[in-house]
Design a protein around this motif. Structure first.
Motif, PDB file in Angstrom:
ATOM      1  N   VAL A 169       0.848  -1.189   0.000  1.00  0.00           N
ATOM      2  CA  VAL A 169       0.000   0.000   0.000  1.00  0.00           C
ATOM      3  C   VAL A 169       0.881   1.235   0.000  1.00  0.00           C
ATOM      4  O   VAL A 169       1.840   1.311   0.756  1.00  0.00           O
ATOM      5  N   SER A 217       0.450   5.691  -0.413  1.00  0.00           N
ATOM      6  CA  SER A 217      -0.440   6.850  -0.544  1.00  0.00           C
ATOM      7  C   SER A 217       0.375   8.060  -0.963  1.00  0.00           C
ATOM      8  O   SER A 217       1.436   8.307  -0.414  1.00  0.00           O
ATOM      9  N   THR A 252      -4.604   6.476  -2.787  1.00  0.00           N
ATOM     10  CA  THR A 252      -4.032   5.289  -2.157  1.00  0.00           C
ATOM     11  C   THR A 252      -4.100   4.145  -3.150  1.00  0.00           C
ATOM     12  O   THR A 252      -5.145   3.897  -3.749  1.00  0.00           O
ATOM     13  N   LEU A 279      -8.758   0.635   4.595  1.00  0.00           N
ATOM     14  CA  LEU A 279      -8.461   1.533   3.480  1.00  0.00           C
ATOM     15  C   LEU A 279      -9.744   2.105   2.888  1.00  0.00           C
ATOM     16  O   LEU A 279      -9.832   3.292   2.589  1.00  0.00           O
ATOM     17  N   CYS A 318      -9.943   6.191   2.795  1.00  0.00           N
ATOM     18  CA  CYS A 318      -9.400   6.786   1.568  1.00  0.00           C
ATOM     19  C   CYS A 318     -10.453   7.554   0.786  1.00  0.00           C
ATOM     20  O   CYS A 318     -11.590   7.124   0.677  1.00  0.00           O
TER      21      CYS A 318
END
Length: 126
Positions: A13, A15, A20, A43, A47
């Motif tokens: 992951v 961002s 993201t 998430l 997000c």
């Protein structure tokens, strides 16, 4: 969202600037879905724009498609932006056969995304 670095061979992951990207690797089956669901749910909740990159999956079953559909529905339900990156014909065929194309809206790729298998890409996860 605060990201906590940790090693996970199945999820990378990152961002940047409100976007993201969660890249999934391995076999998206019942076992991996149980492992990833809490992290993907976090998430989805946090997000404003979530891209899920599944180009590096080696397998995906109905449970995996269910997780992707869950994430897409919840992300859009909050008014956030959803994107699924997939260029594998066999997964695209599964999406078409299960009539999930309108929900998942797979795209072949994004040129500005670095390759998550690149050793320089970190794997922070919430």
């Amino acid at each position: 969202m605060q990201l906590i670095p940790r090693h996970d061979p199945h999820l990378v992951v990152r961002s940047t600037g409100g976007l993201t990207v969660a890249a999934l690797r391995g076999e998206l089956d019942l076992v991996l879905v149980r492992h990833l669901r809490p992290e993907l749910d976090a998430l989805v909740r946090e997000c404003d724009a979530l891209t899920v990159d599944i180009r590096y999956l080696t397998f995906c079953d109905a449970t995996g498609l269910g997780l992707l559909a869950h994430c897409a529905g919840r992300t859009r339900g909050r008014g956030a932006h959803w994107r699924l990156v997939c260029d594998q014909p066999w997964i695209l065929r599964l999406i078409r056969l299960t009539a999930l194309g309108d929900l998942l809206c797979p795209e072949p790729g994004l040129p500005d995304q670095p390759d998550p298998s690149d050793p320089g890409v970190t794997s922070p996860v919430s």
